[in-house]
Structure formats: structure tokens, C-alpha cells
Scaffold this motif. Sequence first.
Motif, PDB file in Angstrom:
ATOM      1  N   ARG A  10       0.788  -1.110  -0.304  1.00  0.00           N
ATOM      2  CA  ARG A  10       0.007  -0.004  -0.124  1.00  0.00           C
ATOM      3  C   ARG A  10       0.807   1.109  -0.038  1.00  0.00           C
ATOM      4  O   ARG A  10       0.282   2.287  -0.046  1.00  0.00           O
ATOM      5  N   GLY A  11       2.250   1.158   0.176  1.00  0.00           N
ATOM      6  CA  GLY A  11       3.078   2.291   0.122  1.00  0.00           C
ATOM      7  C   GLY A  11       2.861   3.177   1.436  1.00  0.00           C
ATOM      8  O   GLY A  11       3.251   4.353   1.514  1.00  0.00           O
ATOM      9  N   SER A  12       2.458   2.296   2.459  1.00  0.00           N
ATOM     10  CA  SER A  12       2.192   2.901   3.807  1.00  0.00           C
ATOM     11  C   SER A  12       3.487   3.271   4.798  1.00  0.00           C
ATOM     12  O   SER A  12       3.274   3.523   5.847  1.00  0.00           O
ATOM     13  N   ASN A  13       4.479   2.646   4.294  1.00  0.00           N
ATOM     14  CA  ASN A  13       5.620   2.772   5.174  1.00  0.00           C
ATOM     15  C   ASN A  13       6.943   3.081   4.123  1.00  0.00           C
ATOM     16  O   ASN A  13       8.104   2.592   4.373  1.00  0.00           O
ATOM     17  N   MET A  14       6.609   3.816   3.145  1.00  0.00           N
ATOM     18  CA  MET A  14       7.729   4.279   2.034  1.00  0.00           C
ATOM     19  C   MET A  14       7.926   5.501   2.094  1.00  0.00           C
ATOM     20  O   MET A  14       6.912   6.264   1.965  1.00  0.00           O
ATOM     21  N   LEU A  15       9.281   6.085   1.798  1.00  0.00           N
ATOM     22  CA  LEU A  15       9.557   7.411   1.426  1.00  0.00           C
ATOM     23  C   LEU A  15      10.537   7.177   0.225  1.00  0.00           C
ATOM     24  O   LEU A  15      11.456   6.960   0.537  1.00  0.00           O
ATOM     25  N   ILE A  16       9.889   7.488  -0.858  1.00  0.00           N
ATOM     26  CA  ILE A  16      10.773   7.419  -2.103  1.00  0.00           C
ATOM     27  C   ILE A  16      11.325   8.749  -2.433  1.00  0.00           C
ATOM     28  O   ILE A  16      10.340   9.751  -2.614  1.00  0.00           O
ATOM     29  N   ALA A  17      12.431   8.593  -3.050  1.00  0.00           N
ATOM     30  CA  ALA A  17      13.108  10.005  -3.061  1.00  0.00           C
ATOM     31  C   ALA A  17      12.244  10.841  -4.245  1.00  0.00           C
ATOM     32  O   ALA A  17      11.838  10.352  -5.131  1.00  0.00           O
ATOM     33  N   ASP A  18      12.909  12.058  -4.334  1.00  0.00           N
ATOM     34  CA  ASP A  18      12.156  13.037  -5.351  1.00  0.00           C
ATOM     35  C   ASP A  18      12.536  12.616  -6.629  1.00  0.00           C
ATOM     36  O   ASP A  18      12.033  12.903  -7.685  1.00  0.00           O
ATOM     37  N   SER A  19      13.761  12.208  -6.963  1.00  0.00           N
ATOM     38  CA  SER A  19      14.329  11.572  -8.047  1.00  0.00           C
ATOM     39  C   SER A  19      13.752  10.170  -8.728  1.00  0.00           C
ATOM     40  O   SER A  19      13.811   9.931  -9.659  1.00  0.00           O
ATOM     41  N   GLY A  20      12.871   9.645  -7.661  1.00  0.00           N
ATOM     42  CA  GLY A  20      12.246   8.567  -8.047  1.00  0.00           C
ATOM     43  C   GLY A  20      13.053   7.110  -7.981  1.00  0.00           C
ATOM     44  O   GLY A  20      14.135   7.131  -7.141  1.00  0.00           O
ATOM     45  N   PHE A  21      12.516   6.167  -8.727  1.00  0.00           N
ATOM     46  CA  PHE A  21      13.159   4.805  -8.433  1.00  0.00           C
ATOM     47  C   PHE A  21      13.488   4.318  -9.880  1.00  0.00           C
ATOM     48  O   PHE A  21      12.567   4.115 -10.877  1.00  0.00           O
ATOM     49  N   ASP A  22      14.700   4.093 -10.224  1.00  0.00           N
ATOM     50  CA  ASP A  22      15.088   3.801 -11.599  1.00  0.00           C
ATOM     51  C   ASP A  22      15.367   2.146 -11.728  1.00  0.00           C
ATOM     52  O   ASP A  22      16.531   1.689 -11.651  1.00  0.00           O
ATOM     53  N   GLY A  23      14.117   1.601 -11.703  1.00  0.00           N
ATOM     54  CA  GLY A  23      13.968   0.374 -11.641  1.00  0.00           C
ATOM     55  C   GLY A  23      12.474   0.080 -11.916  1.00  0.00           C
ATOM     56  O   GLY A  23      11.691   0.801 -12.140  1.00  0.00           O
ATOM     57  N   MET A  24      11.997  -1.284 -11.442  1.00  0.00           N
ATOM     58  CA  MET A  24      10.857  -1.603 -11.622  1.00  0.00           C
ATOM     59  C   MET A  24      10.254  -1.630 -10.297  1.00  0.00           C
ATOM     60  O   MET A  24      10.481  -2.622  -9.244  1.00  0.00           O
ATOM     61  N   VAL A  25       9.053  -1.030  -9.923  1.00  0.00           N
ATOM     62  CA  VAL A  25       8.153  -1.149  -8.814  1.00  0.00           C
ATOM     63  C   VAL A  25       7.176  -2.112  -9.132  1.00  0.00           C
ATOM     64  O   VAL A  25       6.585  -2.301 -10.454  1.00  0.00           O
ATOM     65  N   ILE A  26       7.115  -3.243  -8.355  1.00  0.00           N
ATOM     66  CA  ILE A  26       6.011  -4.294  -8.479  1.00  0.00           C
ATOM     67  C   ILE A  26       5.034  -4.233  -7.653  1.00  0.00           C
ATOM     68  O   ILE A  26       5.142  -4.413  -6.463  1.00  0.00           O
ATOM     69  N   ASP A  27       3.772  -3.779  -8.022  1.00  0.00           N
ATOM     70  CA  ASP A  27       2.708  -3.630  -7.280  1.00  0.00           C
ATOM     71  C   ASP A  27       1.910  -4.964  -7.158  1.00  0.00           C
ATOM     72  O   ASP A  27       1.181  -5.557  -8.090  1.00  0.00           O
ATOM     73  N   LEU A  28       1.585  -5.662  -5.995  1.00  0.00           N
ATOM     74  CA  LEU A  28       1.207  -6.943  -5.835  1.00  0.00           C
ATOM     75  C   LEU A  28      -0.159  -7.037  -5.532  1.00  0.00           C
ATOM     76  O   LEU A  28      -0.614  -8.040  -5.118  1.00  0.00           O
ATOM     77  N   GLY A  29      -0.983  -5.919  -5.713  1.00  0.00           N
ATOM     78  CA  GLY A  29      -2.247  -5.803  -5.281  1.00  0.00           C
ATOM     79  C   GLY A  29      -3.283  -6.788  -5.825  1.00  0.00           C
ATOM     80  O   GLY A  29      -4.490  -7.113  -5.394  1.00  0.00           O
ATOM     81  N   GLU A  30      -2.860  -7.453  -7.182  1.00  0.00           N
ATOM     82  CA  GLU A  30      -3.904  -8.489  -7.646  1.00  0.00           C
ATOM     83  C   GLU A  30      -3.741  -9.741  -6.851  1.00  0.00           C
ATOM     84  O   GLU A  30      -4.675 -10.557  -7.006  1.00  0.00           O
ATOM     85  N   LEU A  31      -2.891  -9.812  -5.856  1.00  0.00           N
ATOM     86  CA  LEU A  31      -2.786 -11.287  -5.283  1.00  0.00           C
ATOM     87  C   LEU A  31      -3.904 -11.045  -3.911  1.00  0.00           C
ATOM     88  O   LEU A  31      -3.366 -10.713  -2.783  1.00  0.00           O
ATOM     89  N   SER A  32      -4.995 -11.291  -4.203  1.00  0.00           N
ATOM     90  CA  SER A  32      -5.998 -10.758  -3.236  1.00  0.00           C
ATOM     91  C   SER A  32      -6.866 -12.101  -2.885  1.00  0.00           C
ATOM     92  O   SER A  32      -8.136 -11.610  -2.166  1.00  0.00           O
TER      93      SER A  32
END
Length: 298
Positions: free
Chosen positions: A63-85
Motif C-alpha cells: 500500500r506504500g504506507s511505510n515508504m519514502l521514495i526520493a524526489d528523483s524517483g526509483f530507477d528500476g521496476m516497482v512491482i505492485d502486488l495488489g492483484e494477489l487478493s
Amino acid sequence: MSPAWETILNTLGALRLNESMARHTTLGVGGPARWYFRPAGQQAIAEALQMLPANVPLLPLGRGSNMLIADSGFDGMVIDLGELSHIHEENQCIQAGAGVRMSKLANDCARLGLSGLEFMATVPGDVGGGIAMNAGAFGQQVSDTLKFIDIAHRDGHCEQIPAEDLAMAYRQTNLPAGCLVLAACFELQSDSPQAIRTRMTDMRNRRSSSQPLSKPTCGSVFKNPPQDHAARLIEQAGLKGCSIGHARISDVHANFIVNEGDATSTDVLNLIRRAQNEVQQKFGIRLEPEVRIIGESA
Ligand SMILES: Cc1cc2nc3c(=O)[nH]c(=O)nc-3n(C[C@H](O)[C@H](O)[C@H](O)COP(=O)(O)OP(=O)(O)OC[C@H]3O[C@@H](n4cnc5c(N)ncnc54)[C@H](O)[C@@H]3O)c2cc1C
């Protein structure tokens, strides 16, 4: 030209480029992820991982409820696991996909008369994030009832790991490097649905009177040092209400940083560093961030 694997990933789920992470974190800050992938299911995850070049950094997201991502972002792949429900119950064991909201799991357990996950009603993350963080509150934590997890390794190979092999401690789980948690199984106690719901309501009430729940935050910013409370130390250092840019140390709970509207990650990070420095100077205690800081360090 886009690589061939980008085209294939689009058949295994939804792939977006340069997706703003401010939209996917409860603090509402963070620059773009180069790739943002939401796989359609477990099989799609395994296939995607087998195909991805090994040099693409991965960041699992709940849910991104414990993450602080830099203003420059993330130079890679974020994998959102929301469909595993999925949620499945058998013999007082409940199995839940990584993308199940912890609050939903707590409510389902209450309906089934299963006790042990009441605290999850008050934690705004998903099961996968709860495992990675060993989330807890009100004297309960994930590790108390966790039986095993299913994971996918970086190469797509899947495995089941018993909880006792995860060396879980306060807000800490030793997951195999680079793995994705796919699902978790909890062994619970039976109790009356009414008694479970009463405990959950009590926890929610206690929380809403002591935390700034109506504002964008990441929950507790720092882990509590042994035998002490980060909030007490920050307050005693005179920092309650202190702000940098549009980030502010909450007036309600000093271990929360609130995004007052247009905060940047840099504002939040500078406030984190200021709290660390002032608490260190005043009490000789180094506050350790609980929030996962991505792309910078505190
Ligand atoms: C208002 C508020 C109150 C909170 N109260 C509490 C509380 O009482 N107790 C508590 O413990 N926490 C609390 N938190 C913090 C947070 O909700 C928990 O840490 C939660 O477990 C994070 O879940 P998530 O799905 O949001 O994880 P994310 O923030 O998305 O991710 C957190 C970390 O877990 C990793 N991760 C996520 N999913 C997976 C996966 N499937 N596989 C592998 N790694 C993964 C991420 O890469 C990251 O490193 C609170 C937060 C807020 C905003």
C-alpha cells in the motif's frame, strides 16, 4: 525502441512507464518509477521474473504506507502486488495473498471467529508489506501467528518458507534477498466474532484519538529505541510541530511526519535528519527510521 520484455510484460499485467510514486504512497510524495508493473497473478509474476534482465532493480510495493521514495524517483521496476487478493480458511489457518489489505483480513477473521490479527484492523498496509515489516500494534505482531509464507525469488523460482526461518523481530523480517512475498498463512485461535469485533473497535478508537489519521503520513517514522519511545524523545527535543518546507512533525503524535499539502521527499528527509541530529545531541540516542527510505539515506 522499447525492449521486447516490456511488450511481454503488458500481456502479464499492466505496465506503466515513469509512474509518479506520490500516487502510490500514503505520504503522497516521491518521484517516478521508471517501470511500474502490476502483474495479473502469481503465475504472471513467476513468468515476468524469469524474463526480466537481472540488472533491473526491483521494488515490491504494497500500500506504500511505510515508504519514502526520493524526489528523483526509483530507477528500476516497482512491482505492485495488489492483484494477489485471495483469502482461504481451513482448520483455523487463514491464507491470504500479499495484496490483501490487512484491515480486510482482520474483518474476515472476525467474521470467521478467528483471533490473533485484530491489530491489523488499524494498520493501513497489505499483507505482503505487513510480512516484510513484521507489522504490529497493541501488543500483537505478524510474527505471533505467522505459520509460513510463499515467495518468488528474483529468478522466478517459488518457495514456501516457515516463519521460524525468517528471524522476525521488532519491525524486522529477514526475507531472502530480492524476493517477493506472494502469500502468507496465519494460525489463529477461535473466539466469538463479537469479542473479536469489540477488541478491534477498541483499538481503532484508541488510535483515532492519538494519531493524525486524517492527514497523509507513513505512520511511525522511527522505531522505538529499547525501553523508550521515539515520540517522547522528539517531543522532549522540542520538535513537536516543527516543519521544513511543507512537511511537519505532527502536533498530535511526534513520531508522525505529516505532508501538509505540497511536501517533497526532500522536506520529509530533512525533517527526519533534523530529528535524528537533535535527539542524538540531547539524549545520545540514534533514532533508526522505521519508514523504508528508497533512493536516499537518513
Ligand atoms: C496511519 C498509519 C498508521 C500505521 N500504523 C502502524 C502500526 O500500528 N504498526 C505498524 O507496524 N505499522 C504501521 N504503519 C506502517 C505501515 O502501515 C506498515 O509498516 C505496513 O506493514 C506496511 O505495509 P504496506 O503494504 O503499505 O508496505 P509498503 O509501504 O508498500 O512496503 C514496505 C516495505 O515492505 C516491502 N514489501 C511490500 N510488499 C512486499 C512484498 N509483497 N514482498 C516483499 N516485500 C514487500 C517494500 O518493498 C518496503 O520495503 C502505519 C502507517 C500509517 C500510514
